[in-house]
Design an enzyme around this catalytic site. Structure first.
Site: not given
Length: 361
Positions: A140-142, A166, A170
């Site tokens: 993810t970009d997060e 989260y 990741k």
């Protein structure tokens, strides 16, 4: 081992009963000749109905946990896949705030276990099959943290600065995947995508939640001032990008996948309301916008994400086909045509979660 893991061998998709995983399996079966093994634990967001219309001879389901090394090793030995596409993850930021342990277990420990089982399998393959094998780690970009309004979009060189449990889990899994490539030579490629939307998304996420609540006459809860910006990517475009990465991506590389569609959350919700006004008008003639309700923001809510997809576009020739407007219109129409699916997904446990997360706001 069983038959050779050559070009006709199947692929394994972890988390294939979830939103992106099930869309990927549908995309794969529509475009590729080889079979798929779906390895899924079937947590709350896993739904085999997402795949129920697909041909059984092309799709095998294995109910299992990526943390179960004996199961994973046995599956690899039995089915001899030529690739693993790793979607399996806990993925909802709000849930990670309320209960981070599950995110560490699945996203960090589970990814590590899967990589170790894969390494053991891959090292036993003949040289030509080793060279052809791929492990695609979907992220993810997060992991990159938050951008200010003026900053350029995330590139693959952007430092990791995760801000939620989260995102941290990741980011850890991305580091582990990278290390297994550089230390052991495992043929890993990582992808980092922006916010996905489209069919079969569990209705706790923004777009399906707004559609469901609007049709049910409920408030449309928008965090804070609604000005948090996200880059929106239609899930089918994401699936095409992953297929391109598997086919021609460079080993050990990371590819950012974005939709070139930065939108503040409030604009997304307002656009959904406008589409519903046109497609399914309220009986009283009022706009669904009247149901918008601003609620207390979640802790540590990042203000902006944006993806620079230049690398995957220039190296692999992928570009998104959907604009945000075309993709959202298709998505709204899908949920309108599949309200029975939504109602079947929304179990008592899901309603309890929505109550827990939003009632106090």
């Amino acid at each position: 081992m069983s038959s050779a893991a050559g070009p006709s061998a199947p692929i394994i998709v972890t988390g294939g009963a979830g939103f992106i995983g099930s869309n990927f399996i549908r995309c794969w079966i529509a475009n590729e000749p080889t079979a798929v093994i779906n390895l899924d634990k079937l947590t709350y967001a896993g739904n085999l109905e997402n795949l129920s219309d697909l041909p059984g001879e092309r799709l095998e389901f294995v109910h299992g946990d990526i943390c179960d090394s004996a199961l994973v090793k046995g599956l690899l030995a039995r089915r001899r896949p030529r690739a693993i596409i790793h979607f399996a993850a806990e993925s909802h930021v709000d849930r990670s705030i309320h209960g981070p342990d599950a995110f560490i277990t699945t996203n960090v420990v589970g990814t590590s276990c899967l990589l170790e089982c894969t390494r053991d399998y891959w090292q036993r393959l003949p040289a030509d099959e080793q060279a052809a094998f791929r492990f695609i780690h979907v992220s993810t970009d997060e992991v990159y943290g938050m951008l200010t309004p003026e900053e350029p979009a995330f590139t693959e060189q952007h430092p990791f600065r995760p801000n939620s449990p989260y995102a941290a889990s990741k980011a850890a899994s991305d580091h582990i995947a990278r290390a297994w490539h550089h230390t052991y030579g495992l043929p890993v490629i990582t992808t980092n995508c922006s916010n996905n939307y489209g069919p079969y998304q569990f209705p706790e996420k923004l777009i399906p939640l707004m559609i469901h609540n609007a049709l049910a006459g409920k408030p449309l809860p928008v965090y804070g001032d609604g000005l948090q910006v996200r880059d929106w990517l239609h899930v089918e475009d994401h699936c095409d990008a992953i297929r391109s990465t598997l086919a021609t991506g460079r080993l050990g590389e990371t590819y950012n996948i974005g939709g070139n569609s930065e939108k503040p959350n409030i604009a997304v919700v307002q656009t959904i309301c406008d589409l519903l006004d046109a497609e399914r008008p309220r009986a009283d003639g009022k706009s669904y916008r009247t149901q918008i309700a601003f609620v207390t923001d979640r802790p540590g809510h990042d203000r902006r994400y944006a993806i620079d997809s230049t690398k995957i576009q220039s190296e692999l020739g992928w570009t998104p086909r959907e604009t945000f407007e075309s993709g959202l219109r298709k998505t709204v129409r899908w949920y309108l045509a599949n309200q029975v699916w939504t109602e079947r997904v929304i179990s008592g446990a899901y309603r309890d979660w929505i109550e827990k997360n939003y009632a106090a706001r």
